[in-house]
Design an enzyme around this catalytic site. Structure first.
Site, short mmCIF file in Angstrom:
data_model
loop_
_atom_site.label_atom_id
_atom_site.label_comp_id
_atom_site.label_asym_id
_atom_site.label_seq_id
_atom_site.Cartn_x
_atom_site.Cartn_y
_atom_site.Cartn_z
N ASP A 55 0.86 -1.17 0.00
CA ASP A 55 0.00 0.00 0.00
C ASP A 55 0.90 1.22 0.00
O ASP A 55 2.11 1.11 0.17
CB ASP A 55 -0.94 0.00 1.21
CG ASP A 55 -2.34 0.45 0.84
OD1 ASP A 55 -2.44 1.39 0.03
OD2 ASP A 55 -3.32 -0.12 1.33
N THR A 56 0.32 2.40 -0.17
CA THR A 56 1.15 3.59 -0.34
C THR A 56 0.29 4.83 -0.30
O THR A 56 -0.90 4.78 -0.01
CB THR A 56 1.92 3.49 -1.68
OG1 THR A 56 2.80 4.59 -1.80
CG2 THR A 56 0.99 3.50 -2.86
N ILE A 57 0.90 5.98 -0.59
CA ILE A 57 0.14 7.20 -0.84
C ILE A 57 0.52 7.75 -2.20
O ILE A 57 1.64 7.55 -2.68
CB ILE A 57 0.35 8.28 0.25
CG1 ILE A 57 1.79 8.83 0.23
CG2 ILE A 57 -0.02 7.77 1.62
CD1 ILE A 57 2.04 10.04 -0.61
#
Length: 623
Positions: free
Chosen positions: A434-436
């Site tokens: 996951d990340t931004i």
């Protein structure tokens, strides 16, 4: 209720005008007297479940009824990301005279505080930056390299071996703990972007993040849902226990913060203050570097002071194709983003053969064949991604061939328009991550497509004592297969899921292309662009539309529940292994588009349109 409204309004005014967030929080605390507070709210899914959870959603007055909200439009500048406080911090920077690059760094830094499971100074960064005065895009690779002691032989002695059931990235690698920690590249990238294109200093752009780290912020429902530390210990056959330092730093009394709870991180504030004073040297040399190395060696890792001190990212050229007359620029290897280019090339070359006389628009997103062809094209692109993607400093990736129109056309016969293909040997692995992502634009026409990440949720699960730094686990994307171009080697960059893209039309910027979430990113970029360029969706509608996420190794097709209910049984009948899922693992779009007043052709009438994905807590803000 009136007091709550006044407080919210004052907070917003002070955030947007650049006033003190500390003042706003103090005022909020003064207004929230005993007896005036709302009772604690239970979330849907809790027991007992609140009555409102059985309500039905209302309907918009215009446009696509399912759209969550209108696009945000503004003439002078825009910031959009997955957390409102971070987006507003970026807007403050624009209002104080900073540009889109300054705003991007400020926004990313605040996200480190308010969405710390996804992003931080202990992670990696890529960006596509359009500079209006140059009429050119610049691509930043600030991804980290493996420690000098990271070898297949060393991992084998610890009990980690290539897994034939996973023929993609991560095969045999531990997913958490100290071993998959590579040199963090984010801070180098923040400084490199500011030094080359920014107008403000590290001290100025990091100040909003410092304030939130020191004074705290209320944790939202969505972020509280994600706030779970991974097990990170012991070293061998990882992992059954969390890192005690991580529990101390990221939990409150041993538990994840609850929705609405104020969370502070004084140690991270200390780190950000050091960066304000010393820049990137404050991270890669001195006390922080010594603490990272001490933590690594204490847990059996191999990071050295030299690994940190010698790290440098690089400026690179984008991967590029043209789709329906639009130039699509994506990150080159070792990022997976170039698979978006191949994916779109395949759709463009092969659709006339797969569905004669049809287009994706004429098939339409209610037609099972539309989704079948989208998924099959993805399988072809990801087959090459898994076969070739690696650090180009170590392995020659034949990108020119893979992104050629002739090569795309040569793949058309590999697909049965009526039946699902098997993308490889039987496998049992689904890639995590996951990340931004964020996008920013300013009044000069500069635009930024930005992706910053810990990789997994809370990365490695390992925290650097005294500095509030969660180390990422990007090295988990190496493989221990000695025949793979992506095999683990010292000072090598791993296969990287981080993706950032940009679209140009006629030499002018069209839009940023961003969608977070592990291996969802490249396939999600393609779905976003098809929604806009083929189906004609506006940016917010394109973000809101139901998506799929296909796991290449496990060969499982995840469809958001409404999409599963619409076409799931038909796709299963075509041979797909279909699963109904919610939007948690479908990523989040945070994108900006350049538009022109339809009633005027004057250059001064250009403005920005932005969409922020409802699956996250995001917000688009502009002026």
């Amino acid at each position: 209720m009136q007091k709550v409204t006044i407080v919210a309004t004052v907070q917003l005014l002070f955030m947007v005008s650049g006033g003190s967030c500390v003042f706003a929080q103090t005022l909020a605390g003064a207004q929230a007297q005993p007896g005036a507070q709302m009772p604690p709210r239970a979330a849907c899914g809790a027991e007992p479940q609140p009555a409102f959870c059985s309500a039905v959603r209302g309907v918009r007055a215009e446009g696509w009824p399912a759209q969550s909200r209108s696009e945000v439009m503004a003439q002078h500048g825009m910031v959009v990301t997955s957390q409102p406080l971070a987006a507003q911090a970026g807007l403050q920077i624009l209002l104080r005279g900073g540009n889109a690059i300054d705003a991007a760094v400020a926004t990313a830094a605040v996200l480190n505080v308010v969405e710390p499971m996804m992003v931080g100074v202990g992670g990696d960064l890529f960006a596509v930056i359009y500079i209006a005065k140059d009429k050119k895009t610049y691509v930043l690779n600030a991804s980290g390299t493996a420690p000098s002691g990271a070898t297949v032989a060393h991992f084998n002695t610890l009990g980690y071996h290539w897994n034939p059931k996973n023929w993609g990235p991560s095969s045999g690698m531990p997913l958490t703990g100290i071993l998959p920690v590579t040199v963090p590249g984010a801070v180098w990238g923040w400084q490199a972007a500011l030094k080359r294109f920014g107008k403000l200093t590290f001290k100025e752009v990091l100040e909003p993040a410092v304030q939130y780290a020191e004074k705290g912020f209320p944790v939202s429902e969505r972020i509280a849902h994600d706030w779970r530390l991974p097990n990170a210990l012991p070293l061998e056959k990882c992992c059954t226990e969390p890192d005690p330092e991580s529990v101390k730093t990221w939990y409150v009394n041993g538990q994840p913060p609850r929705p609405g709870q104020i969370f502070k991180n004084a140690d991270l504030a200390r780190t950000l203050r050091l960066l304000q004073a010393k820049g990137a040297d404050g991270f890669y040399k001195g006390d922080i570097a010594a603490a990272i190395v001490a933590k690594s060696w204490a847990l059996g890792g191999t990071m050295t002071l030299k690994d940190l001190a010698n790290f440098k990212g690089k400026w690179v050229e984008p991967a590029r194709v043209q789709y329906h007359g639009v130039d699509i620029l994506e990150l080159p290897p070792p990022s997976q983003a170039w698979a978006t280019n191949e994916y779109l090339n395949i759709l463009q070359a092969c659709l006339p053969q797969w569905a004669p006389g049809e287009s994706l628009a004429s098939l339409g997103p209610t037609n099972p064949k539309y989704w079948h062809l989208m998924v099959e094209a993805k399988k072809l692109a990801y087959a090459d991604l898994y076969r070739y993607n690696a650090d180009p400093d170590f392995v020659a990736v034949p990108l020119a061939k893979l992104l050629s129109e002739s090569y795309a056309a040569s793949l058309c016969g590999k697909i049965d328009p009526q039946h699902a293909a098997t993308p490889g040997p039987e496998g049992d692995f689904t890639l995590p991550g996951d990340t931004i992502v964020l996008s920013a634009a300013d009044s000069d026409g500069n635009m930024v497509s930005w992706v910053n990440s810990n990789f997994g949720v809370f990365g490695s699960g390992i925290t650097v004592p005294g500095f509030g730094i969660m180390l990422h686990n990007r090295g988990a994307l190496f493989t221990l297969n000695p025949r793979s171009p992506n095999v683990l080697e010292p000072r090598k960059r791993p296969f990287n899921t981080l993706s950032a893209g940009f679209a140009m039309r006629g030499g002018e910027p069209l839009m940023t292309v961003t969608l977070m979430g592990g291996d969802m990113q490249a396939q999600g970029h393609a779905q976003l662009l098809v929604n806009i360029l083929d189906l004609g969706a506006n940016l917010q509608a394109a973000a809101d539309m139901a998506r799929f996420r296909h796991s290449q190794v496990a060969n499982v097709l995840n469809l958001e529940t409404p999409l599963y209910e619409l076409v799931g049984p038909q796709l299963a009948a075509m041979g797909h292994s279909v699963k109904s899922v919610n939007g948690e693992d479908l990523g989040g779009v945070q994108a900006i588009m350049v538009a022109t007043d339809p009633g005027s052709a004057a250059p001064g009438d250009r403005y920005y349109r932005a969409g922020s994905d409802f699956r996250k807590d995001g917000q688009a803000v502009g002026w």
